[in-house]
Enzyme design. Sequence first.
Site, PDB file in Angstrom:
ATOM      1  N   CYS A 164       1.310  11.556   0.208  1.00  0.00           N
ATOM      2  CA  CYS A 164       1.350  10.155   0.658  1.00  0.00           C
ATOM      3  C   CYS A 164       0.697   9.938   2.021  1.00  0.00           C
ATOM      4  O   CYS A 164       0.671   8.817   2.527  1.00  0.00           O
ATOM      5  CB  CYS A 164       2.788   9.636   0.662  1.00  0.00           C
ATOM      6  SG  CYS A 164       3.468   9.501  -1.002  1.00  0.00           S
ATOM      7  N   HIS A 190      -2.078  -7.048  -2.426  1.00  0.00           N
ATOM      8  CA  HIS A 190      -3.443  -6.516  -2.349  1.00  0.00           C
ATOM      9  C   HIS A 190      -3.873  -6.228  -0.910  1.00  0.00           C
ATOM     10  O   HIS A 190      -5.030  -6.397  -0.539  1.00  0.00           O
ATOM     11  CB  HIS A 190      -4.439  -7.429  -3.073  1.00  0.00           C
ATOM     12  CG  HIS A 190      -4.312  -7.328  -4.549  1.00  0.00           C
ATOM     13  ND1 HIS A 190      -3.327  -7.976  -5.250  1.00  0.00           N
ATOM     14  CD2 HIS A 190      -5.019  -6.619  -5.452  1.00  0.00           C
ATOM     15  CE1 HIS A 190      -3.436  -7.688  -6.535  1.00  0.00           C
ATOM     16  NE2 HIS A 190      -4.457  -6.861  -6.684  1.00  0.00           N
ATOM     17  N   GLU A 221       9.239   1.165  -5.576  1.00  0.00           N
ATOM     18  CA  GLU A 221       7.889   1.590  -5.212  1.00  0.00           C
ATOM     19  C   GLU A 221       7.163   2.102  -6.454  1.00  0.00           C
ATOM     20  O   GLU A 221       5.961   1.939  -6.591  1.00  0.00           O
ATOM     21  CB  GLU A 221       7.976   2.676  -4.144  1.00  0.00           C
ATOM     22  CG  GLU A 221       6.646   3.001  -3.510  1.00  0.00           C
ATOM     23  CD  GLU A 221       6.784   3.915  -2.325  1.00  0.00           C
ATOM     24  OE1 GLU A 221       6.862   3.392  -1.193  1.00  0.00           O
ATOM     25  OE2 GLU A 221       6.817   5.140  -2.522  1.00  0.00           O
TER      26      GLU A 221
END
Length: 149
Positions: A25, A75, A135
């Site tokens: 990550c 986005h 998530e």
Amino acid sequence: MSKIRLTKEFRFEMAHALWNYDGLCKHIHGHSYILQVTVIGQPNDNEKDPKCGMVMDFGDLKKIVKEEIVEKLDHAIVLNQKARNQHLFEIPQMFDKIHFVPYQPTCENLLLDFAQKIQARLPENIALHKLKLNETANSFAEWYASDNL
């Protein structure tokens, strides 16, 4: 009078990366987030009020969460401000929606930020009860007001 909890669900796509993290990550990657917002209050019992019978109009809750969270983060790329290095983000159009935040943009820290923003906009007689942020399909974090008194 009894208290009732209302929940509204929101979906948005967002990318992030974890600064100084020791796993995958640390790279920019995206998620299809699902945010559930639960408020609590007493239904309005004023028969002359168009909101009679409601704890809160779902449309009002939607407006708050859309303005404070979804419209800003959908986005977008969210990064810890420690990762700021402007020359990496100078490609026109591709980095128009990048947000640097003063925290590690984990699911947990995002919830703390969301709770603060939503609470500040709720009417006086309505309390934020719970937030749940998925998530991934099987990984989520939860925030409860009762845990944060």
